[in-house]
Design a protein around this motif. Structure first.
Motif, PDB file in Angstrom:
ATOM      1  N   LEU A  44       0.826  -1.209   0.000  1.00  0.00           N
ATOM      2  CA  LEU A  44       0.000   0.000   0.000  1.00  0.00           C
ATOM      3  C   LEU A  44       0.860   1.259   0.000  1.00  0.00           C
ATOM      4  O   LEU A  44       0.563   2.230  -0.707  1.00  0.00           O
ATOM      5  N   TYR A  45       1.944   1.261   0.794  1.00  0.00           N
ATOM      6  CA  TYR A  45       2.820   2.429   0.865  1.00  0.00           C
ATOM      7  C   TYR A  45       3.503   2.687  -0.475  1.00  0.00           C
ATOM      8  O   TYR A  45       3.528   3.833  -0.966  1.00  0.00           O
ATOM      9  N   THR A  46       4.060   1.631  -1.076  1.00  0.00           N
ATOM     10  CA  THR A  46       4.784   1.811  -2.341  1.00  0.00           C
ATOM     11  C   THR A  46       3.859   2.296  -3.449  1.00  0.00           C
ATOM     12  O   THR A  46       4.219   3.188  -4.226  1.00  0.00           O
ATOM     13  N   TYR A  47       2.651   1.727  -3.521  1.00  0.00           N
ATOM     14  CA  TYR A  47       1.746   2.134  -4.591  1.00  0.00           C
ATOM     15  C   TYR A  47       1.158   3.525  -4.350  1.00  0.00           C
ATOM     16  O   TYR A  47       0.821   4.231  -5.301  1.00  0.00           O
ATOM     17  N   LEU A  48       1.059   3.923  -3.108  1.00  0.00           N
ATOM     18  CA  LEU A  48       0.646   5.292  -2.813  1.00  0.00           C
ATOM     19  C   LEU A  48       1.716   6.273  -3.281  1.00  0.00           C
ATOM     20  O   LEU A  48       1.408   7.302  -3.903  1.00  0.00           O
ATOM     21  N   GLN A  49       2.983   5.945  -3.001  1.00  0.00           N
ATOM     22  CA  GLN A  49       4.086   6.787  -3.457  1.00  0.00           C
ATOM     23  C   GLN A  49       4.178   6.814  -4.984  1.00  0.00           C
ATOM     24  O   GLN A  49       4.452   7.856  -5.588  1.00  0.00           O
ATOM     25  N   ILE A  50       3.915   5.662  -5.611  1.00  0.00           N
ATOM     26  CA  ILE A  50       3.928   5.580  -7.068  1.00  0.00           C
ATOM     27  C   ILE A  50       2.811   6.435  -7.658  1.00  0.00           C
ATOM     28  O   ILE A  50       3.001   7.149  -8.651  1.00  0.00           O
ATOM     29  N   LEU A  51       1.640   6.374  -7.034  1.00  0.00           N
ATOM     30  CA  LEU A  51       0.500   7.164  -7.499  1.00  0.00           C
ATOM     31  C   LEU A  51       0.802   8.657  -7.418  1.00  0.00           C
ATOM     32  O   LEU A  51       0.517   9.420  -8.352  1.00  0.00           O
ATOM     33  N   ILE A  52       1.416   9.080  -6.326  1.00  0.00           N
ATOM     34  CA  ILE A  52       1.797  10.486  -6.163  1.00  0.00           C
ATOM     35  C   ILE A  52       2.815  10.898  -7.221  1.00  0.00           C
ATOM     36  O   ILE A  52       2.715  11.970  -7.833  1.00  0.00           O
ATOM     37  N   ALA A  53       3.809  10.011  -7.447  1.00  0.00           N
ATOM     38  CA  ALA A  53       4.849  10.299  -8.445  1.00  0.00           C
ATOM     39  C   ALA A  53       4.267  10.388  -9.844  1.00  0.00           C
ATOM     40  O   ALA A  53       4.700  11.216 -10.660  1.00  0.00           O
ATOM     41  N   CYS A  54       3.269   9.552 -10.132  1.00  0.00           N
ATOM     42  CA  CYS A  54       2.646   9.564 -11.461  1.00  0.00           C
ATOM     43  C   CYS A  54       1.908  10.873 -11.723  1.00  0.00           C
ATOM     44  O   CYS A  54       1.970  11.432 -12.821  1.00  0.00           O
ATOM     45  N   PHE A  55       1.204  11.372 -10.715  1.00  0.00           N
ATOM     46  CA  PHE A  55       0.460  12.625 -10.880  1.00  0.00           C
ATOM     47  C   PHE A  55       1.394  13.826 -10.975  1.00  0.00           C
ATOM     48  O   PHE A  55       1.050  14.842 -11.578  1.00  0.00           O
ATOM     49  N   ARG A  56       2.579  13.683 -10.383  1.00  0.00           N
ATOM     50  CA  ARG A  56       3.549  14.777 -10.465  1.00  0.00           C
ATOM     51  C   ARG A  56       4.325  14.761 -11.775  1.00  0.00           C
ATOM     52  O   ARG A  56       4.913  15.775 -12.163  1.00  0.00           O
ATOM     53  N   SER A  57       4.351  13.597 -12.430  1.00  0.00           N
ATOM     54  CA  SER A  57       5.123  13.465 -13.668  1.00  0.00           C
ATOM     55  C   SER A  57       4.493  14.279 -14.795  1.00  0.00           C
ATOM     56  O   SER A  57       3.278  14.286 -14.987  1.00  0.00           O
ATOM     57  N   LYS A  58       5.338  14.948 -15.573  1.00  0.00           N
ATOM     58  CA  LYS A  58       4.861  15.744 -16.702  1.00  0.00           C
ATOM     59  C   LYS A  58       4.741  14.906 -17.975  1.00  0.00           C
ATOM     60  O   LYS A  58       4.103  15.315 -18.942  1.00  0.00           O
ATOM     61  N   SER A  59       5.381  13.718 -17.953  1.00  0.00           N
ATOM     62  CA  SER A  59       5.365  12.856 -19.133  1.00  0.00           C
ATOM     63  C   SER A  59       4.111  11.976 -19.112  1.00  0.00           C
ATOM     64  O   SER A  59       3.929  11.155 -18.212  1.00  0.00           O
ATOM     65  N   THR A  60       3.272  12.130 -20.103  1.00  0.00           N
ATOM     66  CA  THR A  60       2.046  11.329 -20.197  1.00  0.00           C
ATOM     67  C   THR A  60       2.362   9.855 -20.437  1.00  0.00           C
ATOM     68  O   THR A  60       1.711   8.965 -19.886  1.00  0.00           O
ATOM     69  N   ASP A  61       3.399   9.596 -21.259  1.00  0.00           N
ATOM     70  CA  ASP A  61       3.777   8.225 -21.574  1.00  0.00           C
ATOM     71  C   ASP A  61       4.300   7.511 -20.339  1.00  0.00           C
ATOM     72  O   ASP A  61       3.932   6.353 -20.072  1.00  0.00           O
ATOM     73  N   THR A  62       5.162   8.185 -19.575  1.00  0.00           N
ATOM     74  CA  THR A  62       5.702   7.600 -18.341  1.00  0.00           C
ATOM     75  C   THR A  62       4.592   7.327 -17.346  1.00  0.00           C
ATOM     76  O   THR A  62       4.550   6.268 -16.703  1.00  0.00           O
ATOM     77  N   ARG A  63       3.684   8.270 -17.213  1.00  0.00           N
ATOM     78  CA  ARG A  63       2.554   8.111 -16.291  1.00  0.00           C
ATOM     79  C   ARG A  63       1.674   6.930 -16.690  1.00  0.00           C
ATOM     80  O   ARG A  63       1.255   6.131 -15.854  1.00  0.00           O
ATOM     81  N   SER A  64       1.431   6.800 -17.986  1.00  0.00           N
ATOM     82  CA  SER A  64       0.571   5.722 -18.489  1.00  0.00           C
ATOM     83  C   SER A  64       1.194   4.351 -18.242  1.00  0.00           C
ATOM     84  O   SER A  64       0.531   3.420 -17.776  1.00  0.00           O
ATOM     85  N   LYS A  65       2.498   4.204 -18.538  1.00  0.00           N
ATOM     86  CA  LYS A  65       3.186   2.935 -18.344  1.00  0.00           C
ATOM     87  C   LYS A  65       3.243   2.557 -16.867  1.00  0.00           C
ATOM     88  O   LYS A  65       3.051   1.394 -16.497  1.00  0.00           O
ATOM     89  N   ALA A  66       3.511   3.544 -16.024  1.00  0.00           N
ATOM     90  CA  ALA A  66       3.593   3.286 -14.584  1.00  0.00           C
ATOM     91  C   ALA A  66       2.250   2.843 -14.030  1.00  0.00           C
ATOM     92  O   ALA A  66       2.164   1.883 -13.252  1.00  0.00           O
TER      93      ALA A  66
END
Length: 311
Positions: free
Chosen positions: A213-235
């Motif tokens: 739960l902790y890792t995926y919460l951090q991943i979710l936060i990182a995805c929303f902060r990412s400016k790259s749509t492709d990186t966000r989509s793959k993650a």
């Protein structure tokens, strides 16, 4: 109290109440289901092993999933297939203990593997610049050794504590053998066993579930902060795949626990829910990862065309 000295080495499982005229059909369906599980998991396993392009930490950790699924399904299906074919619900005590051991290895292993995969994705997405220095081969082998070493030690102690007890009953109140059903066959104090089993759950579940739960919460936060749509989509796609597998297993496990403590459910439904954790995840895991992971899907199709259906 039952007579310990006269107890038989043959146990009787609760089993499935299949009419004799349809038992062969049930055997064929169980065999087909087992063959699908074995084929899909071995295909996923061989695809990752043979293709050097997939020799990355994420896929090497994924190798452990089909191995674990094969352990779980192989602990259940041969016994059910024999039951349908011979119309017998009997099982030898050593075979029952062996089945229970591997069932628990599977159940423990899957949460450890998913936690390790969540950790890998966390490093890859949240700390990409440090990924190569953190997820080295030595670190990867340490994680894999911890997955299987922890499972073997925890379950080894559990069954050593079980086998020290005298047995005076033969009726297993379950469709397959597991530690709780075996404990009911014993005619000595099982307090130590119950306490150890409870401590094992208390120690492993919060750690693994909390890490996921902790890792995926951090991943979710990182995805929303990412400016790259492709990186966000793959993650998001990778994490969604892992979360589906995790939630599937946890929900099925919860339903199993509830079903055996709810008297209003029909016996047939209770038995079906009881075996669901050993049927659905091993069947769906390779399909979920194979379909949703483009690299694996592409390599698996190439492998099938080259090795199985050569033109």
């Amino acid at each position: 109290m039952d007579n310990v000295s006269n107890v038989s080495s043959v146990l009787t499982l609760q089993g499935f109440d299949v009419p004799q005229e349809t038992s062969f059909l049930a055997f064929l369906l169980a065999t087909l289901g087992y063959m699908v599980i074995v084929f899909c998991n071995i295909l996923l396993l061989i695809t990752i092993i043979l293709d050097k392009n997939l020799h990355h930490p994420m896929y090497i950790l994924l190798i452990n999933m089909p191995i674990n699924d094969l352990i779980g399904s192989s602990a259940l299906f041969p016994q059910i297939m024999r039951e349908f074919l011979s119309n017998s619900k009997s099982i030898e005590f050593p075979a029952c203990v062996t089945q229970a051991f591997f069932v628990h290895i599977y159940a423990t292993g899957i949460v450890f593997i998913l936690a390790a995969m969540a950790y890998d994705r966390y490093i890859a997405i949240c700390k990409p610049l440090h990924y190569a220095t953190i997820m080295t081969n030595a670190h990867l082998m340490t994680i894999i050794a911890l997955i299987w070493g922890s499972s073997l030690i925890l379950m080894g102690v559990l069954f050593i504590l079980l086998l020290r007890l005298p047995r005076c009953r033969n009726n297993v109140t379950h469709t397959y053998c597991d530690n709780p059903s075996l404990l009911r066959l014993m005619c000595a104090d099982t307090t130590i066993n119950n306490v150890y089993g409870l401590l094992t759950v208390i120690c492993t579940q919060p750690i693994t579930v909390g890490l996921i739960l902790y890792t995926y919460l951090q991943i979710l936060i990182a995805c929303f902060r990412s400016k790259s749509t492709d990186t966000r989509s793959k993650a998001m796609q990778t994490c969604a795949t892992h979360l589906v597998v995790f939630l599937l297993f946890e929900c099925l496990g919860l339903f199993t626990i509830i079903s055996y403590r709810t008297k209003n459910l029909s016996p047939g439904l209770t038995k079906f829910i009881g075996v669901s954790t050993l049927i659905f995840p091993p069947t769906l895991n390779p399909i979920i990862y194979g379909i949703n992971t483009k690299e694996i899907r592409k390599r698996a199709i190439m492998l099938l065309k080259k090795k199985v259906f050569p033109m």
